[in-house]
Design a protein around this motif. Sequence first.
Motif, PDB file in Angstrom:
ATOM      1  N   VAL A  16     -39.989  -6.334 -36.216  1.00 25.97           N
ATOM      2  CA  VAL A  16     -40.076  -5.101 -35.396  1.00 25.97           C
ATOM      3  C   VAL A  16     -41.408  -5.041 -35.023  1.00 25.97           C
ATOM      4  CG1 VAL A  16     -39.788  -2.719 -36.140  1.00 25.97           C
ATOM      5  CG2 VAL A  16     -38.330  -4.511 -37.235  1.00 25.97           C
ATOM      6  N   VAL A  17     -42.502  -5.219 -35.612  1.00 28.64           N
ATOM      7  CA  VAL A  17     -43.691  -4.830 -35.124  1.00 28.64           C
ATOM      8  C   VAL A  17     -44.035  -5.624 -33.879  1.00 28.64           C
ATOM      9  CG1 VAL A  17     -46.177  -4.973 -35.674  1.00 28.64           C
ATOM     10  CG2 VAL A  17     -44.910  -4.242 -37.333  1.00 28.64           C
ATOM     11  N   GLY A  18     -43.611  -7.022 -33.891  1.00 29.69           N
ATOM     12  CA  GLY A  18     -43.857  -7.827 -32.955  1.00 29.69           C
ATOM     13  C   GLY A  18     -43.182  -7.398 -31.605  1.00 29.69           C
ATOM     14  N   PHE A  19     -41.809  -6.975 -31.888  1.00 27.90           N
ATOM     15  CA  PHE A  19     -41.041  -6.571 -30.578  1.00 27.90           C
ATOM     16  C   PHE A  19     -41.882  -5.272 -30.146  1.00 27.90           C
ATOM     17  CE2 PHE A  19     -37.750  -4.079 -28.532  1.00 27.90           C
ATOM     18  CZ  PHE A  19     -37.034  -5.126 -27.775  1.00 27.90           C
ATOM     19  N   LEU A  20     -42.169  -4.313 -30.933  1.00 26.33           N
ATOM     20  CA  LEU A  20     -42.583  -3.004 -30.362  1.00 26.33           C
ATOM     21  C   LEU A  20     -43.835  -3.137 -29.694  1.00 26.33           C
ATOM     22  CD1 LEU A  20     -42.038  -0.565 -33.506  1.00 26.33           C
ATOM     23  CD2 LEU A  20     -40.883  -0.610 -31.044  1.00 26.33           C
ATOM     24  N   VAL A  21     -44.801  -4.112 -30.249  1.00 29.15           N
ATOM     25  CA  VAL A  21     -46.054  -4.564 -29.500  1.00 29.15           C
ATOM     26  C   VAL A  21     -45.759  -5.003 -28.194  1.00 29.15           C
ATOM     27  CG1 VAL A  21     -48.227  -5.876 -29.613  1.00 29.15           C
ATOM     28  CG2 VAL A  21     -47.384  -4.657 -31.511  1.00 29.15           C
ATOM     29  N   ALA A  22     -45.106  -6.152 -27.926  1.00 25.39           N
ATOM     30  CA  ALA A  22     -44.759  -6.904 -26.919  1.00 25.39           C
ATOM     31  C   ALA A  22     -44.152  -5.842 -25.887  1.00 25.39           C
ATOM     32  CB  ALA A  22     -43.730  -7.994 -27.252  1.00 25.39           C
ATOM     33  N   PHE A  50     -44.212  -2.702 -25.840  1.00 28.55           N
ATOM     34  CA  PHE A  50     -45.314  -1.864 -24.948  1.00 28.55           C
ATOM     35  C   PHE A  50     -46.130  -2.615 -23.950  1.00 28.55           C
ATOM     36  CE2 PHE A  50     -49.786  -0.475 -25.126  1.00 28.55           C
ATOM     37  CZ  PHE A  50     -49.528   0.998 -24.668  1.00 28.55           C
ATOM     38  N   LEU A  51     -46.385  -3.859 -24.291  1.00 26.56           N
ATOM     39  CA  LEU A  51     -47.327  -4.548 -23.274  1.00 26.56           C
ATOM     40  C   LEU A  51     -46.678  -4.950 -21.953  1.00 26.56           C
ATOM     41  CD1 LEU A  51     -49.275  -7.109 -25.516  1.00 26.56           C
ATOM     42  CD2 LEU A  51     -50.121  -5.165 -24.347  1.00 26.56           C
ATOM     43  N   ALA A  52     -45.158  -5.343 -22.066  1.00 21.84           N
ATOM     44  CA  ALA A  52     -44.584  -5.665 -21.258  1.00 21.84           C
ATOM     45  C   ALA A  52     -43.887  -4.539 -20.151  1.00 21.84           C
ATOM     46  CB  ALA A  52     -43.085  -6.620 -21.692  1.00 21.84           C
ATOM     47  N   PHE A  53     -43.614  -3.387 -20.900  1.00 29.08           N
ATOM     48  CA  PHE A  53     -42.934  -2.649 -20.095  1.00 29.08           C
ATOM     49  C   PHE A  53     -43.546  -1.281 -19.878  1.00 29.08           C
ATOM     50  CE2 PHE A  53     -39.133  -4.901 -21.492  1.00 29.08           C
ATOM     51  CZ  PHE A  53     -38.596  -5.108 -20.233  1.00 29.08           C
ATOM     52  N   HIS A  54     -44.631  -0.991 -20.760  1.00 28.38           N
ATOM     53  CA  HIS A  54     -45.456   0.229 -20.353  1.00 28.38           C
ATOM     54  C   HIS A  54     -46.983   0.216 -20.055  1.00 28.38           C
ATOM     55  CE1 HIS A  54     -42.605   3.252 -21.734  1.00 28.38           C
ATOM     56  NE2 HIS A  54     -42.218   2.426 -22.967  1.00 28.38           N
ATOM     57  N   VAL A  55     -47.246  -1.043 -19.972  1.00 27.86           N
ATOM     58  CA  VAL A  55     -48.620  -1.129 -19.375  1.00 27.86           C
ATOM     59  C   VAL A  55     -48.247  -1.432 -17.699  1.00 27.86           C
ATOM     60  CG1 VAL A  55     -50.732  -2.517 -19.514  1.00 27.86           C
ATOM     61  CG2 VAL A  55     -49.607  -2.057 -21.496  1.00 27.86           C
ATOM     62  N   ARG A  56     -49.042  -0.802 -16.975  1.00 25.78           N
ATOM     63  CA  ARG A  56     -48.569  -1.029 -15.592  1.00 25.78           C
ATOM     64  C   ARG A  56     -49.392  -2.082 -14.934  1.00 25.78           C
ATOM     65  NH1 ARG A  56     -47.627   5.234 -14.237  1.00 25.78           N
ATOM     66  NH2 ARG A  56     -45.713   5.302 -15.608  1.00 25.78           N
ATOM     67  N   SER A  57     -50.899  -2.078 -15.051  1.00 23.00           N
ATOM     68  CA  SER A  57     -51.661  -3.187 -14.276  1.00 23.00           C
ATOM     69  C   SER A  57     -51.498  -4.546 -15.030  1.00 23.00           C
ATOM     70  CB  SER A  57     -52.920  -2.614 -14.206  1.00 23.00           C
ATOM     71  OG  SER A  57     -53.940  -3.040 -15.191  1.00 23.00           O
ATOM     72  N   ARG A  79     -45.391   9.268 -17.375  1.00 19.49           N
ATOM     73  CA  ARG A  79     -45.593   8.827 -18.905  1.00 19.49           C
ATOM     74  C   ARG A  79     -44.556   9.788 -19.616  1.00 19.49           C
ATOM     75  NH1 ARG A  79     -47.508   3.753 -17.986  1.00 19.49           N
ATOM     76  NH2 ARG A  79     -49.692   3.789 -17.765  1.00 19.49           N
ATOM     77  N   GLY A  80     -43.646   9.083 -20.155  1.00 18.79           N
ATOM     78  CA  GLY A  80     -42.647   9.828 -21.034  1.00 18.79           C
ATOM     79  C   GLY A  80     -43.088   9.672 -22.727  1.00 18.79           C
ATOM     80  N   LEU A  81     -42.351  10.488 -23.493  1.00 25.48           N
ATOM     81  CA  LEU A  81     -42.803  10.446 -25.093  1.00 25.48           C
ATOM     82  C   LEU A  81     -42.722   9.079 -25.481  1.00 25.48           C
ATOM     83  CD1 LEU A  81     -43.312  12.476 -27.278  1.00 25.48           C
ATOM     84  CD2 LEU A  81     -40.757  12.568 -27.696  1.00 25.48           C
ATOM     85  N   GLU A  82     -41.947   8.238 -25.102  1.00 24.45           N
ATOM     86  CA  GLU A  82     -41.784   6.822 -25.482  1.00 24.45           C
ATOM     87  C   GLU A  82     -43.118   6.197 -25.116  1.00 24.45           C
ATOM     88  OE1 GLU A  82     -38.231   4.284 -24.543  1.00 24.45           O
ATOM     89  OE2 GLU A  82     -39.779   3.233 -23.688  1.00 24.45           O
ATOM     90  N   PHE A  83     -43.739   6.471 -24.069  1.00 26.07           N
ATOM     91  CA  PHE A  83     -45.052   5.778 -23.725  1.00 26.07           C
ATOM     92  C   PHE A  83     -46.059   6.226 -24.868  1.00 26.07           C
ATOM     93  CE2 PHE A  83     -49.257   6.264 -21.991  1.00 26.07           C
ATOM     94  CZ  PHE A  83     -49.383   4.903 -22.008  1.00 26.07           C
ATOM     95  N   TYR A  84     -46.385   7.523 -25.146  1.00 24.50           N
ATOM     96  CA  TYR A  84     -47.187   7.944 -25.972  1.00 24.50           C
ATOM     97  C   TYR A  84     -46.929   7.381 -27.513  1.00 24.50           C
ATOM     98  CZ  TYR A  84     -49.094  10.591 -22.194  1.00 24.50           C
ATOM     99  OH  TYR A  84     -49.531  10.916 -20.962  1.00 24.50           O
ATOM    100  N   ALA A  85     -45.923   7.381 -27.756  1.00 21.70           N
ATOM    101  CA  ALA A  85     -45.427   6.862 -29.157  1.00 21.70           C
ATOM    102  C   ALA A  85     -45.998   5.486 -29.483  1.00 21.70           C
ATOM    103  CB  ALA A  85     -43.957   7.131 -29.473  1.00 21.70           C
ATOM    104  N   LEU A  86     -45.466   4.805 -28.342  1.00 19.27           N
ATOM    105  CA  LEU A  86     -45.597   3.135 -28.347  1.00 19.27           C
ATOM    106  C   LEU A  86     -47.195   2.871 -28.154  1.00 19.27           C
ATOM    107  CD1 LEU A  86     -42.799   1.699 -26.234  1.00 19.27           C
ATOM    108  CD2 LEU A  86     -43.418   1.345 -28.740  1.00 19.27           C
ATOM    109  N   ALA A  87     -47.832   3.590 -27.519  1.00 20.22           N
ATOM    110  CA  ALA A  87     -49.295   3.427 -27.356  1.00 20.22           C
ATOM    111  C   ALA A  87     -49.984   3.685 -28.734  1.00 20.22           C
ATOM    112  CB  ALA A  87     -49.775   4.291 -26.091  1.00 20.22           C
TER     113      ALA A  87
END
Lengths: 282, 275
Positions: free
Chosen positions: A80-86, A88-95, B6-14
């Motif tokens: 669970v932790v590994g998936f959430l971290v990965a 975040f890195l893969a889909f939410h970090v843009r640069s 940036r949605g809520l999902e972003f802030y929660a995951l960040a």
Amino acid sequence: MIARLAPYLQAAPLALILGAFLLLPLAAIVAVSFWDYDSVQIYPDFITLNYVEALGSWVTWKTYLNTLKFVAIVWAITTVVGFLVAYFLAFHVRSATMQMVLFLICTVPFLTSNIIRMISWVPFLGRNGLLNTTLVELGIVPAPLEFLLFSEFAVVLAMVHLYVLFMVTPIFNSLMRIDRALIEAARDAGANGWQTLTNVVIPLAKPGIAIGSIFVVTLVLGDFVTVRFMSGGQSASVGLMIANQISLLQYPAAAANAVALLALVLLMVAAMLRIVDIRKEL
Amino acid sequence: MASEGRGLEFYALAAFFALFVLFLYGPLSTILILSFQGPGGGLTFPMNGVSTRWFENLFEQQAVGDFGGSFARSLALGVMTTLTTVAVSLCAGLAFRRRFLGSTALFYLTVASLVVPSILVSLGIGLAFQVAGVQPAWWTSAFGAHLTWTLPFGVLIMFAVFNRFSPAYEEAARDLGASNWQTFVHVVLPIIAPSLVGVGLFGFTLSYDEFARTLMTAGSFNTLPLEIYGMTTNVTTPVLYALGAVTTLVSFTAIAAALVAMSAIARRRKTLKPV
């Protein structure tokens, strides 16, 4: 002629080293597991007593059960932790640079000493540790919590701390390979975020989850240092049982247990390899 | 997903990611701080003044066992393992580019080397040496034990590198009249150089910190992780943290050196002009 021989010559050093330091030693374990021993020495023999003693003992089965409990808990948390971290890195970090930097931040602790990383929990979790002092000062608990250090809780916490990177990396690798057009297509077809996650992203992340699971499951199955140090001798694992027999010089008994553990590890890995073809995922 | 605001999902995951980083580095930073504990201070907070007493203590031989010797052995073993891992992984990576008899078996043997529990490798090598009547030593049995841990990482990395390697570069070099050796040295090697640095980094840090596989294979002289483990049972002063701080610093130095080398290679490549 030389061109045809080349791959054999190039593969030879690897084959020789693994043959000498992996296959031969495993053969030695199998052989010695049938040997006899007393308090001083081990003797070449062919007896099955070591297996009878190991597998006929109630303690052994309890130890296996306890080890599998650690495997299940640590696997669930790291996945669970590994998936959430990965994710975040893969889909939410843009640069791409930021992605690299954050990934590196996750990787660095993995390259430092496991023992030091275990010791580092002591001033945090101990009776007079940071966490207990804070909890007592804030009035959340009346007296320091005893179960934080030298307990099964501490073992699980330390294992997650030590092994979660093995889950993050392969899942991150899988997620980075997902064609972003697929996600757009899912949304165009009317899927909401949750549906996209469960129907598109997670199925495509399966190979990464499988590779991470192979790492985590085998590391926890064979672990003895974390269990010994973090439980303060209050918990047991198969690896620790073998390590204790080694320190008592009961090599044939340790070898019989080792063969059983090896069989379990190889079975579990074979099962997980059915989900993923490692050669394709690299 | 990340195409608009940036949605809520972003802030929660960040926030989750930030907690994760804190989880990774929090404990480590507490022992770095506590290693500067004052002379009268103990193993936990509060700090009883600030001093470098425990670092000095580390270098007084009798106080903490054989720190200098085990440190030197671990460094030497790390360098030996690094060089061997890079060379053997590179060769194996090249071999796996072609089909050869037994390639699948060798591949799965490499994976097996990764999944077989460390304690079994340790026990097996210890037994094999005992049966053969050879004394284990850190530069023979422990060296082999470390290779069973570092080589799978190295080989799998090289496998991934050559999976993505376009043969077009080599064909171009050969069309221009380069020999096989020239193609390898002037075309293949420079392209994969950063990955080789990565393999070397893995080789060094995994070996330098290896404990379980060294336990039964080190012979009569301890490596540093064995020494540290021994200290956890009988040392009750912050000298343990000072040792932790020093050895973590060595790991960080290796990581930094590898990153600098990789970026230096990348920079050099950018400034290269076509001849």
